[in-house]
Design a protein around this motif. Structure first.
Motif, mmCIF file in Angstrom:
data_model
loop_
_atom_site.group_PDB
_atom_site.id
_atom_site.type_symbol
_atom_site.label_atom_id
_atom_site.label_comp_id
_atom_site.label_asym_id
_atom_site.label_seq_id
_atom_site.Cartn_x
_atom_site.Cartn_y
_atom_site.Cartn_z
ATOM 1 N N LEU A 210 0.822 -1.207 0.000
ATOM 2 C CA LEU A 210 0.000 0.000 0.000
ATOM 3 C C LEU A 210 0.860 1.262 0.000
ATOM 4 O O LEU A 210 0.448 2.294 -0.519
ATOM 5 N N GLY A 211 2.043 1.190 0.599
ATOM 6 C CA GLY A 211 2.960 2.325 0.541
ATOM 7 C C GLY A 211 3.344 2.648 -0.884
ATOM 8 O O GLY A 211 3.422 3.824 -1.281
ATOM 9 N N VAL A 212 3.570 1.618 -1.689
ATOM 10 C CA VAL A 212 3.885 1.808 -3.109
ATOM 11 C C VAL A 212 2.694 2.434 -3.837
ATOM 12 O O VAL A 212 2.836 3.413 -4.583
ATOM 13 N N VAL A 213 1.498 1.878 -3.608
ATOM 14 C CA VAL A 213 0.297 2.367 -4.288
ATOM 15 C C VAL A 213 -0.008 3.810 -3.894
ATOM 16 O O VAL A 213 -0.348 4.647 -4.738
ATOM 17 N N SER A 217 -0.111 7.290 -6.188
ATOM 18 C CA SER A 217 -1.363 8.040 -6.318
ATOM 19 C C SER A 217 -1.208 9.501 -5.913
ATOM 20 O O SER A 217 -2.123 10.306 -6.131
ATOM 21 N N ALA A 218 -0.069 9.841 -5.312
ATOM 22 C CA ALA A 218 0.118 11.202 -4.799
ATOM 23 C C ALA A 218 0.030 12.239 -5.908
ATOM 24 O O ALA A 218 -0.498 13.342 -5.698
ATOM 25 N N ASP A 219 0.529 11.926 -7.086
ATOM 26 C CA ASP A 219 0.483 12.886 -8.198
ATOM 27 C C ASP A 219 -0.949 13.248 -8.569
ATOM 28 O O ASP A 219 -1.244 14.402 -8.899
ATOM 29 N N ASP A 220 -1.862 12.264 -8.516
ATOM 30 C CA ASP A 220 -3.273 12.534 -8.833
ATOM 31 C C ASP A 220 -3.870 13.514 -7.832
ATOM 32 O O ASP A 220 -4.645 14.405 -8.197
ATOM 33 N N TYR A 287 -10.106 11.365 -8.095
ATOM 34 C CA TYR A 287 -10.275 12.246 -6.941
ATOM 35 C C TYR A 287 -10.397 11.448 -5.648
ATOM 36 O O TYR A 287 -9.645 11.639 -4.693
ATOM 37 N N GLY A 288 -11.398 10.574 -5.606
ATOM 38 C CA GLY A 288 -11.647 9.826 -4.382
ATOM 39 C C GLY A 288 -10.515 8.901 -4.018
ATOM 40 O O GLY A 288 -10.102 8.823 -2.850
ATOM 41 N N LEU A 289 -9.984 8.188 -4.997
ATOM 42 C CA LEU A 289 -8.917 7.226 -4.724
ATOM 43 C C LEU A 289 -7.645 7.927 -4.264
ATOM 44 O O LEU A 289 -7.003 7.505 -3.283
ATOM 45 N N ALA A 290 -7.279 9.013 -4.942
ATOM 46 C CA ALA A 290 -6.053 9.724 -4.569
ATOM 47 C C ALA A 290 -6.191 10.373 -3.197
ATOM 48 O O ALA A 290 -5.268 10.311 -2.374
ATOM 49 N N ALA A 294 -3.772 8.412 -0.906
ATOM 50 C CA ALA A 294 -2.494 9.118 -0.904
ATOM 51 C C ALA A 294 -2.405 10.199 0.170
ATOM 52 O O ALA A 294 -1.307 10.633 0.519
ATOM 53 N N VAL A 295 -3.556 10.656 0.703
ATOM 54 C CA VAL A 295 -3.530 11.740 1.695
ATOM 55 C C VAL A 295 -4.100 11.271 3.033
ATOM 56 O O VAL A 295 -3.413 11.268 4.056
ATOM 57 N N THR A 296 -5.374 10.865 3.045
ATOM 58 C CA THR A 296 -6.034 10.530 4.307
ATOM 59 C C THR A 296 -5.455 9.274 4.958
ATOM 60 O O THR A 296 -5.241 9.248 6.174
ATOM 61 N N PHE A 297 -5.222 8.241 4.185
ATOM 62 C CA PHE A 297 -4.697 7.001 4.769
ATOM 63 C C PHE A 297 -3.335 7.201 5.424
ATOM 64 O O PHE A 297 -3.145 6.809 6.586
ATOM 65 N N PRO A 298 -2.358 7.811 4.757
ATOM 66 C CA PRO A 298 -1.073 8.051 5.445
ATOM 67 C C PRO A 298 -1.220 8.957 6.668
ATOM 68 O O PRO A 298 -0.537 8.753 7.675
#
Length: 317
Positions: A210-213, A217-220, A287-290, A294-298
């Motif tokens: 998940l760290g890789v994924v 996704s951070a760019d999105d 939008y939702g996935l990124a 990439a933001v909320t989960f970390p």
């Protein structure tokens, strides 16, 4: 060491960071897809079995109020997210509804992380929290679709519901709950070494991938602009505080309130994206996935867990 420092130095979080670092170093580090699928099945089934065994020893009266609190959060959060994103962030109806579904629903992986966090600190919590996880996954998606429909759009509600209720996460969680409740702790004793003692190791492998994924996704998220990133950072503390407060008010222990707060603060990146893809294909799926991954989960993994623990300790007095 502070709670935040302890959380950052836990094996699962460091594995998540290693996965993200591998992207920055342009490494080809990835878990093979079949391995990742097997690990995710293991984790979901393990928490279902454990929760079911504990649920079998729980009185309905002890579960009723926390269940109502979880349902209230699953209904209220997508409502304010939908209208707030439309009015203050300028998102159109499809994108606002999709984001509301992501942030009103819950993340099973974040649940696994908070359980591991509490177990590592020997903080007790109610065994039926897995049932709350399963209960909170679908309502927000239904509410978001209804809001979109009331706003003049006719969405495919039936197909989306089928996708959510028949999806892997719900099936494994509810199925595990039923098996655990039927067998009880004694009946699950033969598989305890596999589903109990090895749990943290499998979680490390899962978060490594998940760290890789998340890093990819951070760019999105960045391309979507500051409004999306700001929402993805602001929503978790607000929702977490609501969840902790409602948890304590419903009679949960301090540990149980931390879990409910974490669930409220989490965002779905499995069930919600799948349902929205069917119901609202015109919504921007990135939008939702990124935002969620990439933001909320970390944020929840590194800063959120100790923050919600501190909130629960403060509000519990």
């Amino acid at each position: 060491m502070s709670l935040a420092g302890t959380a950052l130095l836990s094996p699962p979080i460091l594995c998540f960071g290693l996965g993200a670092l591998s992207v920055a170093l342009r490494s080809n580090l990835r878990l093979p897809a079949p391995v990742f699928e097997a690990v995710s099945i293991y984790l979901l089934l393990a928490i279902g079995l454990k929760g079911g065994a504990e649920l079998g020893d729980t009185r309905f009266a002890d579960f009723a109020l926390p269940a109502l609190a979880g349902l209230a959060l699953g209904i209220a959060i997508p409502i304010w997210c939908f209208f707030g994103l439309r009015r203050f962030a300028g998102f159109g109806t499809p994108d606002a509804a999709a984001l509301a579904a992501h942030y009103g629903s819950v993340s099973a992986v974040t649940f696994i992380a908070v359980v591991a966090y509490l177990d590592a600190r020997t903080i007790p919590y109610e065994g039926f929290m897995t049932a709350l996880l399963a209960l909170m996954e679908a309502p927000a998606i239904i509410v978001a679709l209804l809001l979109a429909r009331l706003s003049g759009r006719k969405e495919k509600l039936g197909h989306a519901l089928q996708e959510v209720l028949g999806g892997k996460s719900i099936l494994l969680l509810v199925g595990g709950l039923l098996i655990g409740a039927v067998l009880g702790k004694a009946g699950l004793a033969p598989v305890q070494p596999f589903f109990g003692e090895l749990f943290l190791g499998f979680l490390c492998l899962f978060l490594l991938e998940l760290g890789v994924v998340a890093a990819k996704s951070a760019d999105d998220a960045i391309r979507a602009g500051p409004r999306l990133v700001a929402f993805a950072l602001a929503a978790p503390p607000v929702h977490g505080l609501l969840g902790v407060a409602l948890g304590l008010a419903s009679g949960l222990s301090e540990g149980g309130a931390v879990i409910l707060g974490t669930l409220a603060a989490s965002a779905s990146y499995i069930a919600a994206p799948a349902a929205m893809r069917i119901a609202m294909p015109e919504a921007n799926a990135a939008y939702g996935l990124a935002a969620a991954l990439a933001v909320t989960f970390p944020f929840n993994l590194t800063l959120g867990l100790p923050l919600y623990a501190a909130m629960a300790r403060l509000l519990a007095g």
